[in-house]
Design an enzyme around this catalytic site. Structure first.
Site, PDB file in Angstrom:
ATOM      1  CG  ASP A 136      -0.276   0.288   2.500  1.00 31.77           C
ATOM      2  OD1 ASP A 136       0.640  -0.474   2.850  1.00 31.77           O
ATOM      3  OD2 ASP A 136      -0.636   1.265   3.177  1.00 31.77           O
TER       4      ASP A 136
ATOM      5  CG  ASP B 237       3.913  -0.487   4.989  1.00 30.94           C
ATOM      6  OD1 ASP B 237       3.380  -0.597   3.866  1.00 30.94           O
ATOM      7  OD2 ASP B 237       3.291  -0.105   5.989  1.00 30.94           O
TER       8      ASP B 237
ATOM      9  CE1 TYR C  25       0.601  -0.303  11.563  1.00 23.23           C
ATOM     10  CE2 TYR C  25      -0.840  -1.766  12.822  1.00 23.23           C
ATOM     11  CZ  TYR C  25       0.415  -1.206  12.589  1.00 23.23           C
ATOM     12  OH  TYR C  25       1.466  -1.557  13.391  1.00 23.23           O
TER      13      TYR C  25
ATOM     14  CD  GLU D 298       4.451   5.521   4.400  1.00 23.16           C
ATOM     15  OE1 GLU D 298       4.639   4.292   4.359  1.00 23.16           O
ATOM     16  OE2 GLU D 298       4.048   6.103   5.425  1.00 23.16           O
TER      17      GLU D 298
END
Length: 528
Positions: A106, A109, A257, A501
């Site tokens: 996604d 990571d 998350y 990110e």
């Protein structure tokens, strides 16, 4: 927006002349501003024809943006175009007798979260359905279809039984304690499933939406695959609707998350896509007569995201209201009008000169809601805006009315252009937030694979590459980084995950936005 005041001159005559001049100037400016005609109604604009000339800026950006899906692929890679990527996670799902090796990571990571992955597939499908002809004209349709199928192949395999769906591959805590390339992962990759006893209507319904939308995309390209996707979509929707609950209630660790705030928006979203995929009126009745009033929160604008699908559903169902359906009942049509009215409230909030414009913007004009991944809301909002403006053009709808002022499809499209241009470098930092586009873009994307040399042997503990002040050795082509702070600033540091990110779910709507801007064409009046 605050009003500006000016000091007056000492003499009355000078003040009077100045006042007259100022009044004339304000009138002139208001005529130039979108909606500046006050209550003046606008005439419909011409319906665009087939795709016209390609805007090279958006065409180049679209080609770059689509490469990020290649960067994020899991599994055995085919026709790999990213030299520093290789096969990874080949054994995912084996402990359950499944092949879950495909799909996409996604973000930076290596956990595969089905929730944002399915959302990515849904908006990527929507982008192809609205702008596939424009993607094709820009020679970018095939990469989009490839990315979509890589995700839907995973979703199909993650649904081995009617009431079982695998929502996660990998342990986020374990994964986030490692800094390594996906090709060299050696830690355990546990599976998490939802079922009758541990429901997750939010994720199951999003997956249903993704496969329903994708079934339309592949209907004219691979009938067998399209039928398979639709069967899975219908079963997943029934599962989501019958065994209701939020996945993070079933698995509290998910709250750290992708913690969904509810599931009714996904139920409406999935049923809307199933109606477009099947033409079955029961799905339309579900979102209008049966559950519209209870679930849709009509009239209250919200931000479209992986978590909240209401604004997207409102725009999607506006499509039916714009172009009509002979089979809809009066009650269904009333519900559709409420969805369209709600969609217009969203649009009015986005337009900077609208009386109901949101004040959540940077000084540089970017819609800004949250410091974490700030560009997601601007990208999502701009995508909805360009889609809605094209619905208006195709249906010969002259304007939307925002508290008595009228705004044309061009006004709405210009908002979308402003957000796209900001992302591509027209911002106070003069920085392209799309990695690989332009000459000045972030060099330290928070991304494990991009930050570690392809031949490095780090094991799990390659954190020296996370904290290194050097640019990434590998370019994460097409990554849309998190974005600027509200004061338009950006700190290009790998440790600054808040801003650097990237994520695939941002890329899905970015592809749609750029495809909508790359050229002009009319919108098909039916997906089927």
């Amino acid at each position: 927006m605050g009003s500006k005041t000016r000091g007056c001159c000492g003499w009355l005559i000078v003040a009077l002349v100045a006042s007259l001049v100022a009044t004339a100037a304000v009138v002139a400016i208001m005529k130039r501003k979108p909606g500046g005609g006050g209550g003046r109604k606008l005439k419909p604009l011409p319906v665009p024809g087939p795709p016209g000339d390609i805007d090279s800026k958006y065409g180049d950006a679209l080609g770059v943006a689509l490469q990020f899906f290649q960067v994020q692929k899991s599994g055995k890679l085919e026709n790999n175009q990213i030299p520093w990527r290789g096969n990874s996670a080949l054994d995912d799902g084996k402990q359950a007798g499944l092949d879950l090796s495909k799909g996409m990571y996604d973000a930076g990571d290596h956990v595969k979260f089905s929730f944002p992955m399915a959302f990515t597939a849904t908006v990527l499908s929507w982008s192809v359905l609205e702008y596939g002809d424009q993607m094709s004209a820009a020679k970018q349709l095939d990469p989009a279809l490839d990315a979509l199928r890589w995700i839907t192949d995973f979703l199909v395999n993650a649904h081995p039984a009617d009431n079982v769906f695998y929502i996660q591959v990998g342990d986020p805590d374990l994964d986030h304690n490692c800094w390594e390339r996906p090709e060299t992962m050696s830690e355990k990759r546990p599976l998490t499933q939802i079922n009758q006893k541990s429901p997750g209507s939010d994720i199951a319904a999003e997956a249903a939406a993704a496969m329903a939308a994708a079934s339309i995309v592949f209907k004219s390209r691979d009938t067998t695959y399209s039928d398979l996707l639709l069967q899975h979509a219908q079963k997943l929707f029934t599962f989501a609707d019958t065994y209701r609950g939020i996945a993070s209630d079933s698995y509290p660790k998910l709250q750290n998350y992708y913690n969904s705030t509810g599931y009714v928006d996904e139920l409406l979203w999935a049923a809307s896509w199933l109606y477009h995929a099947t033409g079955d009126q029961t799905y339309l009745s579900y979102v209008t007569v049966q559950n519209g009033k209870a679930f849709a929160d009509w009239g209250r604008p919200t931000w479209f995201s992986w978590d909240d699908k209401l604004a997207g559903t409102q725009v999607l169902l506006s499509r039916i209201n714009f172009f009509g359906s002979k089979q809809t009942s009066n009650a269904e049509n009333m519900g559709l009008k409420m969805y369209r009215d709600s969609a217009e409230a969203v649009i009015c909030g986005l337009l900077p000169y609208s009386p109901s414009a949101t004040g959540s913007r940077t000084g540089g004009g970017l819609v800004w809601i949250s410091p974490w991944n700030s560009l997601q809301h601007a990208t999502n909002a701009a995508f909805l805006a360009v889609v809605y403006s094209d619905y208006m053009l195709t249906s010969q709808t002259a304007a939307v009315q925002c508290s008595g002022k009228y705004y044309s499809p061009t006004d709405i499209r210009n908002f979308a252009i402003s957000q796209a241009n900001y992302i591509l470098g027209d911002n106070p930092m003069k920085l392209s937030y799309l990695v690989g586009y332009g000459s000045n873009y972030p060099q330290q994307v928070h991304h494990r694979g991009a930050s570690i040399p392809a031949d490095a042997k780090t094991g799990c503990k390659g954190f020296q590459y996370l904290h290194s002040p050097s640019p990434n050795p590998n370019v994460a082509m097409g990554a849309l980084v998190g974005g600027p702070f509200q004061n338009d600033t950006f700190v290009d540091s790998r440790d600054n995950a808040l801003q650097t990110e990237s994520s695939t779910y941002n890329s899905g709507t970015l592809v749609g936005l750029l495809s909508g801007l790359v050229t002009t064409s009319s919108v098909a009046q039916s997906f089927t």
